[in-house]
Write an enzyme that holds these catalytic residues in place. Structure first.
Site, PDB file in Angstrom:
ATOM      1  N   HIS A  95       0.779  -1.284   0.019  1.00 39.93           N
ATOM      2  CA  HIS A  95       0.053   0.120  -0.070  1.00 39.93           C
ATOM      3  C   HIS A  95       0.743   1.131   0.133  1.00 39.93           C
ATOM      4  O   HIS A  95       1.796   1.500   0.793  1.00 39.93           O
ATOM      5  CB  HIS A  95      -1.057   0.071   1.127  1.00 39.93           C
ATOM      6  N   SER A  96       0.705   2.070  -0.796  1.00 42.96           N
ATOM      7  CA  SER A  96       1.275   3.426  -1.058  1.00 42.96           C
ATOM      8  C   SER A  96       2.755   3.239  -1.205  1.00 42.96           C
ATOM      9  O   SER A  96       3.031   2.660  -2.288  1.00 42.96           O
ATOM     10  CB  SER A  96       1.033   4.483   0.143  1.00 42.96           C
ATOM     11  N   MET A  97       3.571   3.682  -0.225  1.00 43.89           N
ATOM     12  CA  MET A  97       5.246   3.451  -0.448  1.00 43.89           C
ATOM     13  C   MET A  97       5.284   1.822  -0.639  1.00 43.89           C
ATOM     14  O   MET A  97       6.390   1.452  -1.529  1.00 43.89           O
ATOM     15  CB  MET A  97       5.867   3.922   0.675  1.00 43.89           C
TER      16      MET A  97
END
Length: 263
Positions: A95-97
């Site tokens: 998720h995200s990074m």
């Protein structure tokens, strides 16, 4: 299975052991996040899928360890840790990074001649080729915290506590530095299926940027849009876990059919 390296227990949390699962899912947290973020997903997927949540250095029980503010270096370390997991098919979720990390870890698996992940799930992050000049890691604590609060998330309200802020800020700034200094190397593509997940109200991600993940694999790509913002998967945990289980079950069923055909 090959014997896991000594650092496996430091880097990986197995909240719900599932020794009979057909597949493992390695989960990579967002900037400033920790392995516990994936506890609800692990609970929802067990025992069909065994979730292994990565714990980056510098947070929670690893808070005294030096942070790693280079995304390629972090990917190197994670790939090394999970390399011995060769007794069951492996999928990645970031998720995200963590989405960029999942992509980079998968590339390292390919470069090492290892079996490709059966699928990669990339959540809440634009494709690596959609670069932006972002410098929040150089911003003041107040501005960085304002950005994080604006994204929401399960612990955003706690960031008003000075003690919590003192514990979280070093890891948060280190992670933002890692992902903002990361640069995609053109031509490096995967060959496994990629499922892209995003919230329809994510202020940091457009649908076009999410769809561009299709340029990063020769495998099939699908885009799944959920209601919510950057941390849509907190409220949509049941639907996200059902989607993951369905996609990984399809792979398992396909593998069984292929084996039966060969017989």
């Amino acid at each position: 299975m090959s014997r896991a390296p000594e650092q496996f227990g430091t880097w990986v949390r197995r909240f719900h052991p599932a020794p009979d699962s057909a597949v493992r899912l390695v989960c990579l947290p967002h900037a400033g996040g920790s392995s516990s973020f994936y506890f609800p997903l692990s609970r929802a997927l067990s025992p069909a899928v065994e979730v292994l949540a990565v714990q980056y250095p510098g947070r929670q029980d690893r808070r005294l360890e030096p942070h790693i503010d280079s995304l390629p270096e972090l990917a190197d370390r994670i790939a090394e840790v999970i390399r011995p997991l060769d007794d069951r098919p492996l999928a990645l979720f970031g998720h995200s990074m963590g989405a960029v990390l999942a992509y980079e870890v998968a590339l390292r698996m390919r470069d090492a001649g290892l079996p490709a992940p059966v699928r990669i799930f990339v959540s809440g992050r634009r494709a690596p080729s959609r670069d932006r000049d972002e410098r929040l890691h150089l911003a003041s604590d107040a501005d960085l915290l304002a950005e994080v609060r604006g994204l929401g998330g399960p612990h955003a309200a706690l960031l008003g506590d000075p003690e919590i802020m003192d514990m979280v800020m070093p890891a948060l700034r280190s992670d933002y530095r890692a992902v903002e200094k990361y640069r995609w190397e053109s031509g490096r593509v995967l060959d496994c299926p990629v499922t892209v997940l995003t919230g329809d109200g994510d202020p940091r991600l457009s649908i076009e940027e999410a769809a561009a993940w299709e340029d990063h694999t020769t495998g099939l790509t699908e885009l799944q849009v959920f209601p919510g913002g950057h941390f849509y998967l907190v409220e949509e945990n049941a639907r996200v876990s059902a989607l993951i289980e369905d996609r990984l079950a399809r792979r398992d069923a396909g593998a069984r059919r292929e084996t039966a055909a060969r017989r």
